[in-house]
Every structure is written in structure tokens, then in C-alpha cells.
Design an enzyme around this catalytic site. Structure first.
Site, short mmCIF file in Angstrom:
data_model
loop_
_atom_site.label_atom_id
_atom_site.label_comp_id
_atom_site.label_asym_id
_atom_site.label_seq_id
_atom_site.Cartn_x
_atom_site.Cartn_y
_atom_site.Cartn_z
N GLU A 5 0.76 -1.25 -0.08
CA GLU A 5 -0.06 0.10 0.10
C GLU A 5 0.90 1.31 0.00
OE1 GLU A 5 -3.32 -0.38 -0.10
OE2 GLU A 5 -3.39 -2.35 0.43
N CYS B 87 -2.18 9.15 2.07
CA CYS B 87 -1.53 8.47 0.89
C CYS B 87 -2.69 8.92 -0.09
CB CYS B 87 -1.34 7.18 1.10
SG CYS B 87 -3.08 6.15 1.60
P1 NAD Z 1 8.64 4.47 4.84
O1 NAD Z 1 8.47 3.52 3.64
O2 NAD Z 1 9.86 5.11 4.77
O3 NAD Z 1 8.32 3.45 5.99
C1 NAD Z 1 7.16 2.60 6.13
C2 NAD Z 1 7.63 1.60 7.13
O4 NAD Z 1 8.74 0.71 6.60
C3 NAD Z 1 8.48 1.96 8.54
O5 NAD Z 1 7.96 1.16 9.62
C4 NAD Z 1 10.02 1.71 8.02
O6 NAD Z 1 10.88 1.52 9.17
C5 NAD Z 1 9.80 0.43 7.31
N1 NAD Z 1 10.86 0.12 6.27
C6 NAD Z 1 11.46 1.14 5.39
N2 NAD Z 1 12.15 0.29 4.64
C7 NAD Z 1 12.03 -0.71 4.90
C8 NAD Z 1 13.05 -1.93 4.56
N3 NAD Z 1 13.83 -2.06 3.35
N4 NAD Z 1 12.71 -3.32 5.13
C9 NAD Z 1 11.65 -3.47 5.91
N5 NAD Z 1 11.18 -2.26 6.51
C10 NAD Z 1 11.17 -1.01 5.89
O7 NAD Z 1 7.19 5.35 4.77
P2 NAD Z 1 6.79 6.53 5.61
O8 NAD Z 1 7.53 7.82 5.25
O9 NAD Z 1 6.34 5.95 6.98
O10 NAD Z 1 5.15 6.76 5.04
C11 NAD Z 1 4.77 7.52 4.14
C12 NAD Z 1 4.54 6.89 2.90
O11 NAD Z 1 3.62 5.87 3.08
C13 NAD Z 1 3.87 7.82 1.89
O12 NAD Z 1 4.39 7.49 0.44
C14 NAD Z 1 2.56 7.40 1.80
O13 NAD Z 1 1.80 7.80 0.48
C15 NAD Z 1 2.56 6.04 1.95
N6 NAD Z 1 1.24 5.67 2.69
C16 NAD Z 1 0.60 4.64 2.05
C17 NAD Z 1 -0.54 4.31 2.48
C18 NAD Z 1 -1.65 3.31 1.48
O14 NAD Z 1 -2.66 2.86 1.92
N7 NAD Z 1 -1.32 3.25 0.22
C19 NAD Z 1 -1.06 4.85 3.72
C20 NAD Z 1 -0.31 5.59 4.29
C21 NAD Z 1 0.88 6.13 3.93
#
Ligand code: NAD
Length: 528
Positions: A244, A278
Site C-alpha cells: 500500500e 496517501c
Molecule cells: P517508509 O516507506 O519510509 O516507512 C514505512 C515503514 O517501512 C516503516 O516502518 C519503516 O521502518 C519500514 N521500512 C522502510 N524500509 C524498509 C525495508 N527495506 N525493509 C523493511 N522495513 C522497511 O514510509 P513512511 O515515510 O513511514 O510513510 C509515508 C509513505 O507511506 C507515503 O509515501 C505514503 O503515501 C505512504 N502511505 C500509503 C498508504 C496506503 O494505504 N497506500 C497509507 C499511508 C501511507
């Protein structure tokens, strides 16, 4: 009961600071677990997968209903925690974090037993005498990795779905808003069976180590970049992964739309949660004949938004429209996009740069955004929307689809035939007609994206099935009968099989049955 994992004192581990985004104060620290602790989590998770899969769907729902009652009773203290780590307003926390979580539990309470029951499907005449069934079974252990923007709802929604479908859960919250101890308190306090949900605190590295434990599914919500890394990582073990990811959502306003309502829809859709949603409205695409009027109305409404910039720090927290942005790195990214747009000739209708080094970027509306500007194509995860004029329906659709994302969208017009036509033409996972972000309000509607916004759907019946092993079962009698398709193949049998294929696709059922009986006679002749 849920378990908190921490690293033993004698092991070197990374300590991460969690701060209040309103004032930068340290709230607490989290220590990333070591490899032994992570392994132990998965040993427990595999054991408790057996516990929850042995519970009936009704028993799981009853346990979740107690949890729902607990959340309702403690909602104000839960909101305190969410607000202190995210900087969002209390109204946002109440509606989009608490209400939507309780609503999902209520929805599953009414539908999940039916949606997860064994299903009967028709069996074709060619398989006469057999019965076909679908069993929906748990996958085992699901790893859920969450972002910081809705730290409660975007964690609880997949956790609850995984639990209803009978899976144990390992959950890694965002390192920015881990809500340390909150989920454990809720699961323990409501008497949920022990260790079925385990929370592991840490950053990306912890997330990677958790994937290495090979859960039966990874459910990830977060950025496009992390989604790609996680999918590549899961591919090494062939772990099914649901992503997502981000969006650059269009909001199309036709000339016959109700302008004040559409402007207020754009206002909320763009700036709710400080634009850190998002599915927030990022590109407002407006018919040229109403462009000036629409922009004027929206800007006027934006002037009345109650933000931390107009309020003293002591203003009542329940009396705010917008909070502040959560993560410092996102504030910097959004400012870079604004600076870039200004330098390349964009028009700032209202808002713009920060006045200080706080997390408060004012609500901003920008025109004349061209494809060479970063914000034309990149997700802007902050309180910024761009507005673009269009001439006709075809151009509106072209502009809406001119993005590598496809998460949500919005179409505003008095002509519902046109609205439906445009809704079908937008390549996206969600469309609200004469509304905004509304599909997320119905737990019966599946949620997910297309293109770089991710893959998979959760919520609704489809969502429950996506956390299940969908097992197909064919039941035959324990007779002495041999199947005509089995060996040997002879010239006589081939002639009958030819007639069977012809009758199956060009003949009648009676002809097919007649040929089938001929094949059976042949089988009997051979064996007895
Ligand atoms: P992010 O991708 O930086 O981090 C999200 C999570 O993933 C964190 O818990 C992080 O520690 C973990 N993570 C990051 N890299 C990883 C890896 N290589 N392996 C395992 N875990 C890893 O995102 P963010 O900054 O926390 O959130 C913002 C983003 O999320 C925006 O792009 C937003 O659009 C998206 N988002 C999408 C939805 C949806 O339902 N489509 C909902 C909310 C947010």
C-alpha cells in the site's frame, strides 16, 4: 496479551529517539532488538498461529469486540498518545484513527463469518458425481510493517484483518511514531489471547531482519522506494507481499459542479492530516470556465483554516483544523518541492514557505506547475496542492492519468453519466464521485492502488480473502471407478474423447452424458 520485544542489556543495539513534532521534545527512546530476540519472536508467532487458527471465526470476533469496547472506553488517552507523536489534531485522531478502527471491527462482526465460511461452487457435468468446495484458511504468521502518518489505524486495520482470518501477527510500527506500549496495553487490557500479536520496535534494519524470518505474508504500508526494496527482499523467499504505497491523486471539477461544495471537498481532501495522507488530493484539475471562481473560493476557505500558525500554543486542542507535520525529513522534502516550484516560475496562490524552523508549513495552493518541477510528478506528502485548468473531458482524463501513481481520485459534476464514464477512465484503485476520500469510509469497499501505488486490496470480502489461503477442494466418492482421463490412451478411447470434447462445447448436456457413459463402459471392459 501482546509482547514487547527489547534487547538484552549486554547487546549493542541502535537506540532511536521518538519526539513530539510540535516542540521537538524527546518523548522516549526505543532500542532495536538483536537477531536472537527477533528469532524468538517468530518461534512464538509460529506457536500462536496454531492457537488463533484453532479458534472459530466467531471466537476471534468476540475477542476483537472486547478490544473494540476497550478502545472506545479509553479513546481519549489513546488520542493523547497519537497526537503527541504525530502532531495531528484531536478531531483527526478521533475520526480517522479511532472511529475507522472500531467501524472495521463492527463490519467484520457482521460479515466475516459469512465471508470466511466454506464455499460451494458448481461442478461441470464432465466431472459428474463430484462436489467442489473452497476452504478459506489462515496463512500462518503475517508480518505487518506500518508508516507514521496514521500510526493507529494503518496498523490496526491490517492487524485486525489478519486476526479475523486466523493468523498470528508480528507488527513493526514506524520508528517515527511507534506508540510504544499502546497496542500491548490494548490487547492485554481487553484480554486478547496471549502473544498472538507481537510488537517489534525498530527502523528499516529491524524490518529487514523480520522479513528474513520468512513470515507467511508481508503486509506493507509506506513509501514507493521502501515498497520496491521490500518486494525485492520478499522475492528471495517467495513471500507473498501486499504493498500500500503513495499517490498523486487527481480531483477533477467540471463546469457544472457545485463550486462551494467542491472547493470545501478539495480543502479537506488536500489538507486533512496536514496533507500527510496517501490519498490526499494533490492535483486539483478544474474546467477553465470556472477556474478563477474555484481558486478564489478555495483560497478564501483556506484563509479560515485554524492552523497552529494562527493559534497560540495554548489554544484548545479540540478547536483546531490542522496540526503540524510529523517527520522532520518530510518537512524538508516538501519545502524543497515548494522552493523548486517557485524557482521555476510556479504561482503561489496562498501559503508557501515556513516562517520558522517548526513543522508548520502553511496550507499551500500552487498554480502554473509544469512537468519540469519536482512536485508535478512526485508525491507531495504535506499541506500542498496544485491546481491545473482543463478544456474538455478528454484533457481532464489525460491529466488525471498523467502520473505513475494510481491510488485514489475524485470527480465532481452534476452529470452522473459523465461522472461514471470518467471514473472508469481513471487508472486508479478508488474513485469518489462528488465527494472526496469517501471510499475509505466504507469498510465493505476494498482498498488498494494501481501502478506505483501498490498491489493487493484490503478491507471488504476481498481483503479477508487476501489474508487467507484459498484452498480448492474436489470431493469424489470412494468408488472403484477409474477416470476416463487416466491411462491407457487407445484409438477407441481417443475417438470417444473427441466426441466428448465436441459435445462439451458444441453439443447438448445429454450428448455429453451419453459419451461419458460410453467412456465408462470402456473403462469397465478394460479392468474387469
Ligand atoms: P517508509 O516507506 O519510509 O516507512 C514505512 C515503514 O517501512 C516503516 O516502518 C519503516 O521502518 C519500514 N521500512 C522502510 N524500509 C524498509 C525495508 N527495506 N525493509 C523493511 N522495513 C522497511 O514510509 P513512511 O515515510 O513511514 O510513510 C509515508 C509513505 O507511506 C507515503 O509515501 C505514503 O503515501 C505512504 N502511505 C500509503 C498508504 C496506503 O494505504 N497506500 C497509507 C499511508 C501511507
Amino acid at each position: 496479551m501482546a509482547t514487547t520485544i527489547s534487547t538484552p542489556d549486554n547487546v549493542a543495539a541502535t537506540t532511536l529517539r521518538v519526539t513530539n513534532p510540535r516542540n521537538g521534545e524527546e518523548l522516549y527512546t526505543i532500542i532495536e532488538p538483536d537477531a536472537t530476540a527477533i528469532e524468538a519472536v517468530f518461534t512464538t508467532a509460529r506457536e500462536t498461529a496454531g492457537t488463533i487458527s484453532a479458534m472459530t471465526v466467531r471466537q476471534r470476533l468476540d475477542a476483537l469486540q472486547k478490544m473494540s469496547d476497550y478502545i472506545l472506553e479509553h479513546k481519549e488517552s489513546i488520542i493523547d498518545r497519537i497526537v503527541s507523536e504525530t502532531g495531528k489534531t484531536r478531531a483527526e485522531a478521533l475520526l480517522t484513527e479511532i472511529f475507522s478502527t472500531l467501524d472495521l471491527i463492527q463490519y467484520y462482526g457482521k460479515t466475516a463469518e459469512r465471508d470466511l465460511a466454506d464455499q460451494k461452487v458448481p461442478t461441470p457435468v464432465i466431472l459428474f458425481g463430484k462436489k467442489s468446495r473452497i476452504f478459506l484458511e489462515p496463512l500462518g504468521t503475517v508480518l505487518i510493517i506500518s508508516p507514521w502518518n496514521y500510526p493507529f489505524n494503518l496498523s490496526m486495520t491490517p492487524i485486525i484483518t489478519a486476526l479475523v482470518t486466523g493468523n498470528s501477527v508480528v507488527f513493526k510500527p514506524s520508528e517515527y511514531t511507534p506508540l510504544k506500549g499502546l497496542l500491548e496495553e490494548i490487547f492485554d487490557g481487553s484480554g486478547f489471547p496471549k502473544d498472538i500479536v507481537q510488537v517489534v520496535y525498530g527502523g528499516k534494519n529491524t524490518g529487514r531482519q523480520l522479513i528474513d524470518q520468512q513470515p507467511n505474508k508481508v503486509f506493507f504500508t509506506g513509501s514507493e522506494a521502501a515498497g520496491k526494496a521490500i518486494m525485492a527482499h520478499c522475492a528471495q523467499y517467495l513471500i507473498p507481499v501486499e504493498l500500500e504505497l503513495g499517490g498523486k491523486d487527481p480531483f477533477i471539477v467540471f463546469e457544472d459542479a457545485n463550486i462551494p461544495r467542491a472547493a470545501n471537498g478539495a480543502l479537506w481532501g488536500s489538507y486533512t492530516n496536514c496533507g500527510q495522507t496517501c490519498t490526499s488530493v494533490e492535483r486539483i484539475i478544474v474546467h477553465e470556465s470556472i477556474y478563477d471562481k474555484f481558486v478564489e473560493t478555495l483560497v478564501d476557505e483556506m484563509k479560515h483554516l485554524k492552523t497552529p500558525l494562527q493559534h497560540t500554543p495554548n489554544c484548545h486542542p479540540n478547536d483546531m483544523d490542522m496540526g503540524c507535520m510529523t517527520a522532520d525529513f518530510q518537512v524538508a522534502k516538501v519545502e524543497e518541492q515548494i522552493d523548486d516550484a517557485i524557482a521555476k516560475g510556479a504561482k503561489i496562490y496562498i501559503g508557501g514557505k515556513r516562517q520558522d524552523d517548526s513543522h508548520n508549513i502553511p496550507p499551500t495552493l500552487i498554480g502554473n506547475v509544469t512537468p519540469d518541477m519536482i512536485m508535478y510528478a512526485e508525491e507531495t506528502f504535506g499541506p500542498v496542492a496544485i491546481v491545473i485548468p482543463f478544456k474538455d473531458e478528454a484533457e481532464a482524463i489525460r491529466l488525471a492519468n498523467d502520473t505513475r501513481y494510481g491510488l485514489s481520485s475524485s470527480v465532481w459534476t452534476d452529470d452522473l453519466v459523465r461522472a461514471e464514464r470518467v471514473a472508469r477512465a481513471i487508472v486508479t484503485g478508488n474513485v469518489s464521485i462528488n465527494n472526496v476520500l469517501a471510499t475509505q469510509g466504507n469498510a465493505a469497499l476494498p482498498f488498494g492502488g494501481t501502478k506505483a501505488s501498490g498491489m493487493g486490496r484490503y478491507k471488504g470480502t476481498v481483503g479477508l480473502h487476501s489474508f487467507s489461503n484459498i484452498k480448492s477442494v474436489m470431493i469424489d466418492k470412494n468408488s472403484g471407478r477409474f477416470e476416463p482421463i487416466w491411462y491407457p490412451y487407445t484409438a477407441e478411447k481417443y475417438a470417444l474423447l473427441q466426441r466428448l470434447v465436441d459435445s462439451a462445447f458444441k453439443g447438448t448436456i445429454l450428448q455429453t452424458i451419453f459419451v461419458g457413459l460410453g467412456l465408462e463402459r470402456l473403462e469397465k471392459k478394460r479392468h474387469y
